[in-house]
Motif scaffolding. Structure first.
Motif, mmCIF file in Angstrom:
data_model
loop_
_atom_site.group_PDB
_atom_site.id
_atom_site.type_symbol
_atom_site.label_atom_id
_atom_site.label_comp_id
_atom_site.label_asym_id
_atom_site.label_seq_id
_atom_site.Cartn_x
_atom_site.Cartn_y
_atom_site.Cartn_z
ATOM 1 N N ILE A 208 1.487 -7.434 0.103
ATOM 2 C CA ILE A 208 0.584 -6.347 -0.270
ATOM 3 C C ILE A 208 0.924 -5.082 0.520
ATOM 4 O O ILE A 208 0.971 -3.979 -0.037
ATOM 5 C CB ILE A 208 -0.887 -6.737 -0.030
ATOM 6 N N MET A 209 1.174 -5.232 1.818
ATOM 7 C CA MET A 209 1.478 -4.070 2.646
ATOM 8 C C MET A 209 2.763 -3.381 2.200
ATOM 9 O O MET A 209 2.870 -2.151 2.259
ATOM 10 C CB MET A 209 1.595 -4.490 4.112
ATOM 11 N N GLU A 210 3.722 -4.155 1.749
ATOM 12 C CA GLU A 210 5.001 -3.582 1.340
ATOM 13 C C GLU A 210 4.976 -3.059 -0.094
ATOM 14 O O GLU A 210 5.888 -2.327 -0.497
ATOM 15 C CB GLU A 210 6.095 -4.639 1.487
ATOM 16 N N ASN A 211 3.946 -3.413 -0.867
ATOM 17 C CA ASN A 211 3.878 -3.024 -2.279
ATOM 18 C C ASN A 211 2.497 -2.492 -2.664
ATOM 19 O O ASN A 211 2.088 -2.623 -3.822
ATOM 20 C CB ASN A 211 4.222 -4.231 -3.170
ATOM 21 N N PHE A 212 1.807 -1.864 -1.729
ATOM 22 C CA PHE A 212 0.417 -1.482 -1.986
ATOM 23 C C PHE A 212 0.272 -0.466 -3.107
ATOM 24 O O PHE A 212 -0.777 -0.358 -3.736
ATOM 25 C CB PHE A 212 -0.234 -0.939 -0.711
ATOM 26 N N GLU A 213 1.334 0.300 -3.368
ATOM 27 C CA GLU A 213 1.231 1.318 -4.417
ATOM 28 C C GLU A 213 1.372 0.717 -5.813
ATOM 29 O O GLU A 213 1.100 1.391 -6.823
ATOM 30 C CB GLU A 213 2.303 2.404 -4.204
ATOM 31 N N SER A 214 1.759 -0.533 -5.908
ATOM 32 C CA SER A 214 1.953 -1.193 -7.202
ATOM 33 C C SER A 214 0.694 -1.945 -7.624
ATOM 34 O O SER A 214 -0.154 -2.286 -6.786
ATOM 35 C CB SER A 214 3.119 -2.194 -7.127
ATOM 36 N N LYS A 215 0.570 -2.198 -8.902
ATOM 37 C CA LYS A 215 -0.526 -3.036 -9.376
ATOM 38 C C LYS A 215 -0.270 -4.474 -8.924
ATOM 39 O O LYS A 215 0.866 -4.940 -8.973
ATOM 40 C CB LYS A 215 -0.615 -2.982 -10.900
ATOM 41 N N ILE A 216 -1.316 -5.127 -8.481
ATOM 42 C CA ILE A 216 -1.141 -6.503 -8.022
ATOM 43 C C ILE A 216 -1.913 -7.456 -8.924
ATOM 44 O O ILE A 216 -2.975 -7.123 -9.445
ATOM 45 C CB ILE A 216 -1.593 -6.682 -6.558
ATOM 46 N N LYS A 217 -1.331 -8.618 -9.113
ATOM 47 C CA LYS A 217 -1.982 -9.680 -9.860
ATOM 48 C C LYS A 217 -2.297 -10.815 -8.895
ATOM 49 O O LYS A 217 -1.415 -11.279 -8.171
ATOM 50 C CB LYS A 217 -1.084 -10.171 -10.999
ATOM 51 N N LYS A 238 -11.818 -15.008 3.963
ATOM 52 C CA LYS A 238 -12.180 -15.584 5.255
ATOM 53 C C LYS A 238 -11.322 -14.999 6.367
ATOM 54 O O LYS A 238 -11.793 -14.776 7.486
ATOM 55 C CB LYS A 238 -12.028 -17.103 5.221
ATOM 56 N N MET A 239 -10.073 -14.720 6.067
ATOM 57 C CA MET A 239 -9.156 -14.235 7.098
ATOM 58 C C MET A 239 -9.277 -12.730 7.324
ATOM 59 O O MET A 239 -9.131 -12.252 8.453
ATOM 60 C CB MET A 239 -7.723 -14.582 6.711
ATOM 61 N N THR A 240 -9.568 -11.951 6.269
ATOM 62 C CA THR A 240 -9.542 -10.493 6.368
ATOM 63 C C THR A 240 -10.904 -9.828 6.208
ATOM 64 O O THR A 240 -11.013 -8.611 6.391
ATOM 65 C CB THR A 240 -8.610 -9.897 5.296
ATOM 66 N N ALA A 241 -11.934 -10.595 5.829
ATOM 67 C CA ALA A 241 -13.287 -10.076 5.598
ATOM 68 C C ALA A 241 -13.374 -9.205 4.347
ATOM 69 O O ALA A 241 -14.335 -8.468 4.161
ATOM 70 C CB ALA A 241 -13.807 -9.302 6.806
ATOM 71 N N MET A 242 -12.376 -9.288 3.469
ATOM 72 C CA MET A 242 -12.396 -8.501 2.236
ATOM 73 C C MET A 242 -11.569 -9.204 1.165
ATOM 74 O O MET A 242 -10.833 -10.160 1.457
ATOM 75 C CB MET A 242 -11.866 -7.083 2.486
ATOM 76 N N SER A 243 -11.676 -8.730 -0.069
ATOM 77 C CA SER A 243 -10.882 -9.289 -1.160
ATOM 78 C C SER A 243 -9.486 -8.672 -1.145
ATOM 79 O O SER A 243 -9.268 -7.625 -0.523
ATOM 80 C CB SER A 243 -11.553 -8.993 -2.498
ATOM 81 N N PRO A 244 -8.518 -9.272 -1.845
ATOM 82 C CA PRO A 244 -7.177 -8.675 -1.914
ATOM 83 C C PRO A 244 -7.186 -7.255 -2.470
ATOM 84 O O PRO A 244 -6.453 -6.388 -1.980
ATOM 85 C CB PRO A 244 -6.409 -9.638 -2.823
ATOM 86 N N LEU A 245 -8.002 -7.007 -3.484
ATOM 87 C CA LEU A 245 -8.041 -5.672 -4.074
ATOM 88 C C LEU A 245 -8.665 -4.660 -3.115
ATOM 89 O O LEU A 245 -8.237 -3.497 -3.057
ATOM 90 C CB LEU A 245 -8.807 -5.698 -5.399
ATOM 91 N N GLN A 246 -9.681 -5.082 -2.353
ATOM 92 C CA GLN A 246 -10.262 -4.192 -1.349
ATOM 93 C C GLN A 246 -9.240 -3.882 -0.256
ATOM 94 O O GLN A 246 -9.146 -2.741 0.219
ATOM 95 C CB GLN A 246 -11.504 -4.846 -0.732
ATOM 96 N N TYR A 247 -8.477 -4.879 0.134
ATOM 97 C CA TYR A 247 -7.432 -4.711 1.145
ATOM 98 C C TYR A 247 -6.410 -3.683 0.663
ATOM 99 O O TYR A 247 -6.045 -2.754 1.394
ATOM 100 C CB TYR A 247 -6.765 -6.060 1.395
ATOM 101 N N GLN A 248 -5.962 -3.833 -0.582
ATOM 102 C CA GLN A 248 -4.996 -2.896 -1.145
ATOM 103 C C GLN A 248 -5.580 -1.485 -1.218
ATOM 104 O O GLN A 248 -4.893 -0.504 -0.897
ATOM 105 C CB GLN A 248 -4.570 -3.346 -2.538
ATOM 106 N N LYS A 249 -6.847 -1.386 -1.616
ATOM 107 C CA LYS A 249 -7.472 -0.072 -1.752
ATOM 108 C C LYS A 249 -7.521 0.654 -0.416
ATOM 109 O O LYS A 249 -7.212 1.849 -0.328
ATOM 110 C CB LYS A 249 -8.895 -0.228 -2.311
ATOM 111 N N ILE A 250 -7.869 -0.055 0.650
ATOM 112 C CA ILE A 250 -7.936 0.575 1.965
ATOM 113 C C ILE A 250 -6.544 1.027 2.406
ATOM 114 O O ILE A 250 -6.381 2.120 2.958
ATOM 115 C CB ILE A 250 -8.568 -0.382 2.989
ATOM 116 N N LEU A 251 -5.534 0.197 2.173
ATOM 117 C CA LEU A 251 -4.168 0.600 2.510
ATOM 118 C C LEU A 251 -3.783 1.866 1.762
ATOM 119 O O LEU A 251 -3.190 2.794 2.335
ATOM 120 C CB LEU A 251 -3.182 -0.516 2.167
ATOM 121 N N ARG A 252 -4.099 1.930 0.468
ATOM 122 C CA ARG A 252 -3.769 3.108 -0.336
ATOM 123 C C ARG A 252 -4.453 4.361 0.207
ATOM 124 O O ARG A 252 -3.823 5.420 0.353
ATOM 125 C CB ARG A 252 -4.190 2.883 -1.790
ATOM 126 N N LEU A 253 -5.739 4.244 0.492
ATOM 127 C CA LEU A 253 -6.488 5.409 0.953
ATOM 128 C C LEU A 253 -6.022 5.857 2.339
ATOM 129 O O LEU A 253 -5.924 7.064 2.604
ATOM 130 C CB LEU A 253 -7.988 5.079 0.978
#
Length: 305
Positions: A208-217, A238-253
């Motif tokens: 996700i960190m290396e491809n955050f600008e791409s759409k993820i499935k 459980k590990m990050t306190a957020m969903s994968p999409l929330q994680y990607q959104k924060i990285l993008r912002l």
């Protein structure tokens, strides 16, 4: 009672030693990335505003002052009595909350390599059975004399640069051993074990960190982690306190904010580069995370500087 007081005095003395070392080596700089691989020290003379920060696997300590780390609404404060340990890459907000010119925040950071952790586990004979559960990827632990002593000896090597190549890896292994032996050791053990849920989640997080600008499935991420989609969602949160999409959104912002602050990118350009197709959505989500519209928030930061 005497032994307890003696231990407190030893810890306090060693903490004072670390403060002196950090003060000397930062020499007026807020951040000093040392010549010891993976080691940084910090000197901040006043509380600062929350800033975006990706916490990679690391050990963080404060010889003086305190720092607040916020992860998806969860708060972690580390200070002279408590260290912070991160086992995976996590997008956080970080803020020094206790510091002054008379008593600056003196910080220490050591990057942690899962391969080095695994090596220490093998050499030390730690139980390497596969874990059945995951922990949050960030936690606090109590600072004790053995950890402080090892950290001081590591930082002291800056006075003897010719010794760093030989002695720094040995002291790092000692620090890792102390962490593994402590109450938060299981977090590091799980990360370093090939095939464990934590190491498989770390692979997905890295993708996700290396491809955050791409759409993820989600099914593709679950495949990287070798899990079902339902298990992946559960373990990721459980590990990050957020969903994968929330994680990607924060990285993008966070990345868009960096572009606007450091590269003078306009709002539309920054939004497009990090993967947003809708400027309206970008503005809405940016304001939700940073408290204001992109243009106004960036202008405030630039004026403050």
């Amino acid at each position: 009672m005497k032994s307890v007081n003696d231990n407190r005095n030893r810890v306090e003395s060693k903490r004072d030693e670390l403060k002196s070392l950090i003060a000397r080596f930062t020499n007026g700089k807020e951040i000093f990335d040392t010549i010891i691989p993976g080691v940084s020290v910090f000197c901040i003379s006043s509380p600062n505003k929350p800033a975006c920060l990706i916490y990679e696997p690391c050990l963080c300590m404060a010889a003086q002052g305190a720092k607040l780390i916020t992860l998806a609404g969860e708060s972690y404060v580390y200070d002279a009595d408590n260290y912070l340990i991160a086992s995976v890459n996590l997008p956080t907000m970080a803020q020094v909350i206790r510091a002054s010119k008379e008593n600056p925040y003196y910080g220490f950071k050591l990057k942690l390599d899962p391969r080095e952790i695994a090596q220490v586990m093998i050499e030390s004979g730690f139980n390497i059975s596969q874990p059945n559960s995951l922990h949050r990827g960030i936690a606090l632990g109590e600072v004790n004399f053995p950890i402080l002593d090892a950290v001081c000896r590591l930082v002291s090597l800056l006075d003897y640069p010719q010794d760093i190549q030989v002695l720094a890896p040995m002291i790092k292994k000692e620090i890792i051993y102390r962490l593994l032996s402590g109450p938060q050791g299981s977090r590091l053990m799980h990360l370093s074990m090939a095939g464990s849920p934590a190491s498989r989640m770390a692979k997905a997080i890295t993708w996700i960190m290396e491809n955050f600008e791409s759409k993820i499935k989600i099914e593709n991420l679950a495949g990287i982690a070798n899990m079902s989609t339902s298990a992946f969602h559960k373990h990721f949160r459980k590990m990050t306190a957020m969903s994968p999409l929330q994680y990607q959104k924060i990285l993008r912002l966070q990345e868009a904010r960096k572009m606007m602050l450091s590269d003078s990118a306009d709002v539309a350009t920054a939004a497009y580069r990090v993967g947003y197709e809708s400027a309206t959505q970008f503005n809405r989500e940016y304001k939700r995370l940073f408290g204001d519209s992109p243009r106004r928030e960036v202008m405030k930061q630039l004026r403050a500087v």
